[in-house]
Design a protein around this motif. Structure first.
Motif, short mmCIF file in Angstrom:
data_model
loop_
_atom_site.label_atom_id
_atom_site.label_comp_id
_atom_site.label_asym_id
_atom_site.label_seq_id
_atom_site.Cartn_x
_atom_site.Cartn_y
_atom_site.Cartn_z
N ASP A 5 -42.48 -8.35 -26.16
CA ASP A 5 -41.82 -9.65 -26.07
C ASP A 5 -40.73 -9.79 -27.13
O ASP A 5 -39.65 -10.33 -26.87
CB ASP A 5 -42.85 -10.77 -26.25
CG ASP A 5 -43.79 -10.90 -25.05
OD1 ASP A 5 -43.43 -10.39 -23.97
OD2 ASP A 5 -44.87 -11.49 -25.21
N LEU A 6 -41.02 -9.31 -28.33
CA LEU A 6 -40.04 -9.39 -29.42
C LEU A 6 -38.78 -8.59 -29.08
O LEU A 6 -37.66 -9.07 -29.25
CB LEU A 6 -40.66 -8.88 -30.72
CG LEU A 6 -39.75 -8.84 -31.95
CD1 LEU A 6 -39.22 -10.23 -32.27
CD2 LEU A 6 -40.48 -8.25 -33.15
N VAL A 7 -38.99 -7.39 -28.58
CA VAL A 7 -37.85 -6.53 -28.23
C VAL A 7 -37.05 -7.14 -27.08
O VAL A 7 -35.82 -7.14 -27.08
CB VAL A 7 -38.34 -5.11 -27.86
CG1 VAL A 7 -37.19 -4.27 -27.32
CG2 VAL A 7 -38.97 -4.43 -29.08
N ALA A 8 -37.75 -7.69 -26.09
CA ALA A 8 -37.08 -8.30 -24.95
C ALA A 8 -36.24 -9.50 -25.37
O ALA A 8 -35.14 -9.73 -24.84
CB ALA A 8 -38.09 -8.71 -23.89
N CYS A 9 -36.74 -10.28 -26.33
CA CYS A 9 -36.02 -11.47 -26.80
C CYS A 9 -34.91 -11.12 -27.78
O CYS A 9 -33.94 -11.87 -27.92
CB CYS A 9 -36.99 -12.45 -27.46
SG CYS A 9 -38.16 -13.21 -26.31
N GLY A 10 -35.07 -10.03 -28.49
CA GLY A 10 -34.02 -9.60 -29.41
C GLY A 10 -34.18 -10.09 -30.84
O GLY A 10 -33.54 -9.56 -31.75
N SER A 11 -35.03 -11.10 -31.06
CA SER A 11 -35.26 -11.61 -32.41
C SER A 11 -36.50 -12.48 -32.42
O SER A 11 -36.93 -12.98 -31.38
CB SER A 11 -34.06 -12.42 -32.92
OG SER A 11 -33.96 -13.65 -32.23
N MET A 12 -37.05 -12.69 -33.62
CA MET A 12 -38.22 -13.54 -33.76
C MET A 12 -37.86 -14.99 -33.42
O MET A 12 -38.66 -15.71 -32.80
CB MET A 12 -38.77 -13.45 -35.19
CG MET A 12 -40.05 -14.25 -35.42
SD MET A 12 -41.47 -13.60 -34.47
CE MET A 12 -41.93 -12.20 -35.49
N THR A 13 -36.66 -15.41 -33.79
CA THR A 13 -36.22 -16.77 -33.50
C THR A 13 -36.18 -17.03 -32.01
O THR A 13 -36.69 -18.06 -31.52
CB THR A 13 -34.82 -17.02 -34.10
OG1 THR A 13 -34.87 -16.82 -35.52
CG2 THR A 13 -34.35 -18.44 -33.81
#
Length: 363
Positions: free
Chosen positions: A326-334
């Protein structure tokens, strides 16, 4: 995680260990270090760590590591202290699992200690010494259980267990193939048997056989034996590993491609060890450091936090967790937070492989 490498003389054990230490010496993220002359430390291969490092561009990247211990000195009679027998057995007690290198290659220029290549015989030589040491320990435990049973009927179950286990070992069978129930395993907590340790048979085959191990009859013999014992088996070519260890990353990639392999035997060995020991990795990530941490499957959040520092476990409040994917798919923690993919988990949360975590604590 600590793996002990065992094997008879001239089976390729030293070649494999030297390749492992050379690989560690050239691991960019975690330089090889020598704890003792016979211990090598190498990084656990994990492409997810590289992806996180690219995302966060941290000052430091720290992979999980694994120790390989080159356990030498086995001779017949080791269980009775022959040769370096006592030292050999004590070293095996200290490791989490055993990598048993077994010669499965023919080479008339390398003399076998027993005159011929015979994987079943070689395994029996080492297994026998470990089993004999275990028999002594089980005999002592059985005597204790019998004495306890005179005044405590609940100890009779232990008498029955250790009697059956004694018979099993005397048949020349390792304890890991005994088939313990959960209750019986609980009774074994103070009886750490050598042959209960998980084993990976590293079948050292010829360079020209690595793409098709089943073409090697010695490998097939060892595969059958491993299945009977409840052990893992992995084909490996110590000679190839020695060559790979001397190459830079690009050369290594090209060399493996020529052999029709996606990864080195060392990488496969580490992955097999993780699977065998029921281990997973979680990550912490930030501008200072991206790091992988090794834990057992089923570990809860506070205990996982304790791997970082005991204060984290003692003062655990909660864990903010996002799945790696999920983190990689979103590109950032924010971005992951905005999509509601970052969860706040409490003390009962069981960690999952690939969790990216920020622990909140107060001491």
């Amino acid at each position: 995680m600590k793996l002990g490498i065992v094997g008879l003389p001239n089976v390729g054990k030293s070649t494999l260990f030297n390749a492992i230490t050379a690989a560690g010496a050239e691991t960019a993220n975690y330089p090889f270090c020598t704890i003792e002359p016979n211990v090598g430390v190498v990084a656990v291969p994990d492409k997810r760590l590289d992806v996180l490092a690219e995302m966060y561009k941290p000052e430091k990247v720290t992979p999980a590591v694994i120790e390989f211990v080159d356990i030498a000195g086995l001779v017949k009679g080791a269980s009775k202290g022959e040769g370096l027998g006592n030292k050999f057995l004590s070293h095996i007690r200290e490791v989490d699992a055993v990598v048993h290198v077994v010669r499965c290659f023919e080479n008339e220029n390398i003399i076998h200690v027993d005159g011929s290549v015979n994987p079943a015989r070689d395994v029996e030589t080492i297994e026998t010494e470990l089993i004999l040491a275990d028999i002594e320990m089980v005999e002592r435990r059985l005597e204790r259980a019998k004495k306890a049973a005179k005044g405590d009927k609940s100890a009779e179950a232990d008498v029955a267990l250790f009697s059956r286990l004694h018979e099993w070992l005397n048949l020349g069978k390792p304890a890991r193939a005994f088939g313990f129930t959960k209750e019986e395993l609980d009774s074994m907590y103070d009886t750490p048997l050598l042959t209960m340790k998980p084993v990976i048979f590293a079948a050292n085959i010829g360079e020209d056989e690595i793409a098709d191990p089943a073409s090697n009859p010695h490998f097939n013999t060892l595969s059958k034996l491993a299945a009977e014992q409840g052990a893992e088996i992995m084909p490996i070519s110590a000679a190839i590993e020695a060559e790979i260890a001397e190459l830079d990353p690009e050369e290594k990639k090209a060399f493996l491609a020529e052999l029709g392999l996606e990864e080195s035997g060392l990488d496969r060995l580490i992955r097999a060890s993780y699977r065998l020991l029921g281990l997973i990795s979680y990550f912490t990530a930030g501008p200072k450091e991206v790091r992988a941490w090794t834990i057992k499957q089923g570990t809860k959040a506070p205990q996982a936090a304790g791997k970082i520092h005991s204060d984290f476990e003692r003062g655990f409040i909660r864990a903010e967790i996002v799945k790696y994917e999920d983190l990689v798919a979103c590109g950032s923690m924010t971005a992951a937070k905005e999509k509601g993919l970052v969860r706040s988990e409490g003390k009962d949360y069981v960690m999952c492989d690939g969790d990216v975590v920020l622990f909140r604590f107060n001491v």
